[in-house]
Motif scaffolding. Structure first.
Motif, PDB file in Angstrom:
ATOM      1  N   SER A  70       0.818  -1.212   0.000  1.00 41.27           N
ATOM      2  CA  SER A  70       0.000   0.000   0.000  1.00 41.27           C
ATOM      3  C   SER A  70       0.854   1.265   0.000  1.00 41.27           C
ATOM      4  N   LEU A  71       1.937   1.255   0.789  1.00 49.44           N
ATOM      5  CA  LEU A  71       2.781   2.442   0.910  1.00 49.44           C
ATOM      6  C   LEU A  71       3.684   2.641  -0.290  1.00 49.44           C
ATOM      7  N   ILE A  72       4.230   1.544  -0.826  1.00 51.84           N
ATOM      8  CA  ILE A  72       5.251   1.647  -1.870  1.00 51.84           C
ATOM      9  C   ILE A  72       4.666   1.498  -3.267  1.00 51.84           C
ATOM     10  N   LEU A  73       3.790   0.506  -3.458  1.00 49.64           N
ATOM     11  CA  LEU A  73       3.290   0.221  -4.802  1.00 49.64           C
ATOM     12  C   LEU A  73       2.138   1.136  -5.213  1.00 49.64           C
ATOM     13  N   THR A  74       1.164   1.334  -4.314  1.00 48.28           N
ATOM     14  CA  THR A  74      -0.028   2.076  -4.710  1.00 48.28           C
ATOM     15  C   THR A  74       0.267   3.482  -5.230  1.00 48.28           C
ATOM     16  N   PRO A  75       1.184   4.254  -4.616  1.00 49.36           N
ATOM     17  CA  PRO A  75       1.472   5.580  -5.189  1.00 49.36           C
ATOM     18  C   PRO A  75       1.921   5.546  -6.640  1.00 49.36           C
ATOM     19  N   PHE A  76       2.489   4.420  -7.078  1.00 47.48           N
ATOM     20  CA  PHE A  76       2.897   4.318  -8.481  1.00 47.48           C
ATOM     21  C   PHE A  76       1.696   4.275  -9.414  1.00 47.48           C
ATOM     22  N   SER A  77       0.497   3.958  -8.863  1.00 49.10           N
ATOM     23  CA  SER A  77      -0.699   3.945  -9.707  1.00 49.10           C
ATOM     24  C   SER A  77      -1.029   5.343 -10.214  1.00 49.10           C
ATOM     25  N   ASP A  78      -0.543   6.374  -9.516  1.00 45.98           N
ATOM     26  CA  ASP A  78      -0.723   7.751  -9.975  1.00 45.98           C
ATOM     27  C   ASP A  78       0.371   8.157 -10.969  1.00 45.98           C
ATOM     28  N   LYS A  79       1.277   7.218 -11.259  1.00 46.71           N
ATOM     29  CA  LYS A  79       2.402   7.535 -12.143  1.00 46.71           C
ATOM     30  C   LYS A  79       2.468   6.604 -13.356  1.00 46.71           C
ATOM     31  N   ILE A  80       2.300   5.293 -13.152  1.00 47.83           N
ATOM     32  CA  ILE A  80       2.483   4.332 -14.248  1.00 47.83           C
ATOM     33  C   ILE A  80       1.159   3.795 -14.777  1.00 47.83           C
ATOM     34  N   GLU A  81       0.044   4.339 -14.381  1.00 51.59           N
ATOM     35  CA  GLU A  81      -1.317   3.951 -14.751  1.00 51.59           C
ATOM     36  C   GLU A  81      -1.874   2.924 -13.761  1.00 51.59           C
ATOM     37  N   ARG A  82      -3.125   3.098 -13.449  1.00 51.10           N
ATOM     38  CA  ARG A  82      -3.758   2.284 -12.405  1.00 51.10           C
ATOM     39  C   ARG A  82      -4.012   0.855 -12.860  1.00 51.10           C
ATOM     40  N   ARG A  83      -4.383   0.670 -14.105  1.00 48.48           N
ATOM     41  CA  ARG A  83      -4.615  -0.690 -14.604  1.00 48.48           C
ATOM     42  C   ARG A  83      -3.315  -1.481 -14.615  1.00 48.48           C
ATOM     43  N   ARG A  84      -2.240  -0.852 -15.062  1.00 46.66           N
ATOM     44  CA  ARG A  84      -0.937  -1.520 -15.101  1.00 46.66           C
ATOM     45  C   ARG A  84      -0.472  -1.897 -13.700  1.00 46.66           C
ATOM     46  N   MET A  85      -0.727  -1.016 -12.732  1.00 43.77           N
ATOM     47  CA  MET A  85      -0.362  -1.308 -11.348  1.00 43.77           C
ATOM     48  C   MET A  85      -1.157  -2.500 -10.826  1.00 43.77           C
ATOM     49  N   MET A  86      -2.420  -2.596 -11.229  1.00 45.89           N
ATOM     50  CA  MET A  86      -3.263  -3.710 -10.799  1.00 45.89           C
ATOM     51  C   MET A  86      -2.716  -5.039 -11.309  1.00 45.89           C
ATOM     52  N   LEU A  87      -2.288  -5.079 -12.562  1.00 40.02           N
ATOM     53  CA  LEU A  87      -1.748  -6.308 -13.143  1.00 40.02           C
ATOM     54  C   LEU A  87      -0.449  -6.711 -12.455  1.00 40.02           C
ATOM     55  N   LEU A  88       0.406  -5.737 -12.172  1.00 41.18           N
ATOM     56  CA  LEU A  88       1.649  -6.034 -11.460  1.00 41.18           C
ATOM     57  C   LEU A  88       1.356  -6.613 -10.078  1.00 41.18           C
ATOM     58  N   ALA A  89       0.384  -6.031  -9.387  1.00 41.85           N
ATOM     59  CA  ALA A  89       0.024  -6.520  -8.059  1.00 41.85           C
ATOM     60  C   ALA A  89      -0.481  -7.957  -8.117  1.00 41.85           C
TER      61      ALA A  89
END
Length: 446
Positions: A70-89
């Motif tokens: 939540s602290l490290i990965l989620t902020p990247f959703s505002d940078k690398i796109e939210r859908r892409r962050m979801m797939l990585l997770a």
């Protein structure tokens, strides 16, 4: 015309319903993945001769990963796109679950639970944002009730699966089922989850206009000639440091306190209840049954919240559920050794604790502007996870120090009262913000 505001005030399209449905399904997988360790705990502690303190650390290991995610990965959703962050997770969750099946000792299993938790933490906060943005204003509170029920449904399914599987195939079998479900949802997400419209508007990644028009076409909306202008206060958002600026700093600290104490009590009940009941009764199957009862109560609680949110403001529902859940923890502790009555109170405990989670998810995304929403919710969930990590570990030490299980339940009523006070303070502060600082909030959500 503000296309996003128009979408929020209009009936939901098929694309919006599909996006919310995928999010609910992902919450179901999250619930199953988190709960399998609790259901496996009685058999696992016997197989590896784990003492209460070690078991507490094992149950907390997934929460460590969730906090980091939540602290490290989620902020990247505002940078690398939210859908892409979801797939990585989802890739991280699937990998951690597969490796857990083959863990050779408790240290390895802790490491794999951290890895799976890392993905879950990055996913849950991001899902909150997706649901908030793709829901209509009129239905957002009700949808968040359904969304939160996904976690409880997944945890309950985990119990139904664990009951027959563990006696015949051992504790590893439930991790194998969780791994298979995570991999299936990775494929579903890749195929059906759209990108966030508000992300495309506020962050303007390459080809943002074309991508937004493609989504609007699926929603049977006319194409845009240009992207809508974003408010100046949203353009000024830079990232994590904005959580500590001005009134936002006070709001963030109160929100972390309120959510952290609430989720600590929630994870104490969900991780330790099966083991405590099994130890008290001498019957492992009764522990699994109690876990099922609590999680099934959680499903009912989410649906009750969803229905009531049609008529009442979500913040009022949240305040009520926090206070009622504090009382329920105390009553559960007082009836802990009366098995039949404890099962009934355990169901009520599941109802009110899940309503708490639904209330936080429904009321908090709109506290942040769109450009900061992923970061804000991610840090709320992450800080909450850091607090909740201590919960199972603290219980392990309390039990090892001679505390009775019933007294531990009574103790956890206190944090819920403090959580309610923190949220009342936040709402008081946000209601007094200058008009320029207000973040759009719906009648039903607020």
């Amino acid at each position: 015309m503000d296309i996003l505001k128009d979408l929020r005030s209009s009936p939901m399209s098929r694309l919006q319903v599909r996006a919310v449905a995928v999010a609910i399904a992902l919450m179901l997988i999250d619930g199953m993945d988190v709960a399998v360790a609790a259901y496996a705990a009685p058999a696992l502690s016997k197989a590896w001769s784990l003492d209460p303190v070690t078991l507490g650390f094992l149950l907390s290991s997934g929460l460590v990963g969730m906090a980091a995610g939540s602290l490290i990965l989620t902020p990247f959703s505002d940078k690398i796109e939210r859908r892409r962050m979801m797939l990585l997770a989802l890739i991280l969750v699937s990998t951690g679950m597969v490796l857990s099946v083959f863990a050779g000792d408790v240290i390895q299993l802790m490491a794999y639970r951290v890895l799976a938790g890392l993905g879950i933490g990055g996913m849950i906060a991001n899902l909150n944002v997706f649901v908030s943005e793709y829901s209509s204003d009129k239905r957002r509170g009700s949808i968040f009730g359904l969304f939160t029920s996904g976690f409880a449904i997944g945890a309950t399914l985990g119990g139904f699966i664990a009951g027959p599987l563990i006696p015949h195939f051992g504790w590893r079998s439930v991790f194998a089922v969780g791994a298979a479900a995570s991999i299936i949802m990775l494929a579903v997400t890749w195929r059906f989850l759209p990108e966030s419209l508000e992300y495309l508007v506020s962050k303007r990644p390459p080809n943002a206009l074309a991508r937004m028009n493609a989504l609007l076409l699926q929603m049977r909306r006319p194409a845009l000639a240009e992207l809508p202008k974003t408010p100046e206060e949203q353009q000024a958002q830079r990232g994590i440091r904005d959580l500590f600026a001005g009134r936002m700093a006070i709001q963030s600290l109160l929100l972390w306190t309120g959510y952290g104490l609430m989720i600590a009590a929630y994870y104490f009940a969900s991780t330790w209840t099966p083991k405590l009941i099994a130890t008290s009764s001498g019957d492992d199957s009764l522990g699994v049954t109690m876990g099922l009862v609590v999680n099934f109560g959680g499903i009912i609680g989410c649906f009750v919240f969803s229905i009531l949110a049609v008529f009442l403001r979500s913040r009022h529902l949240l305040l009520g559920s926090l206070l009622v859940s504090a009382l329920t923890y105390v009553v559960f502790g007082m009836t802990f050794n009366q098995t039949s009555l404890a099962i009934v109170i355990g169901a009520v405990l599941g109802v009110v604790t899940s309503a708490n989670v639904a209330g936080f998810y429904a009321t908090t995304p709109t506290l942040f502007p769109a450009a900061l929403r992923g970061t804000g919710i991610g840090w709320m969930v992450g800080i909450g996870r850091l607090v909740s990590i201590l919960s199972p570990i603290l219980v392990g030490y309390l039990l090892a120090g001679g505390w009775k299980a019933e007294n531990v339940f009574i103790l956890f009523g206190i944090p819920l009262v403090v959580s309610a006070l923190a949220m009342v303070t936040i709402w008081s502060l946000t209601s007094r913000k200058p008009a320029g600082e207000q973040v759009s909030e719906t009648v039903r959500v607020g």
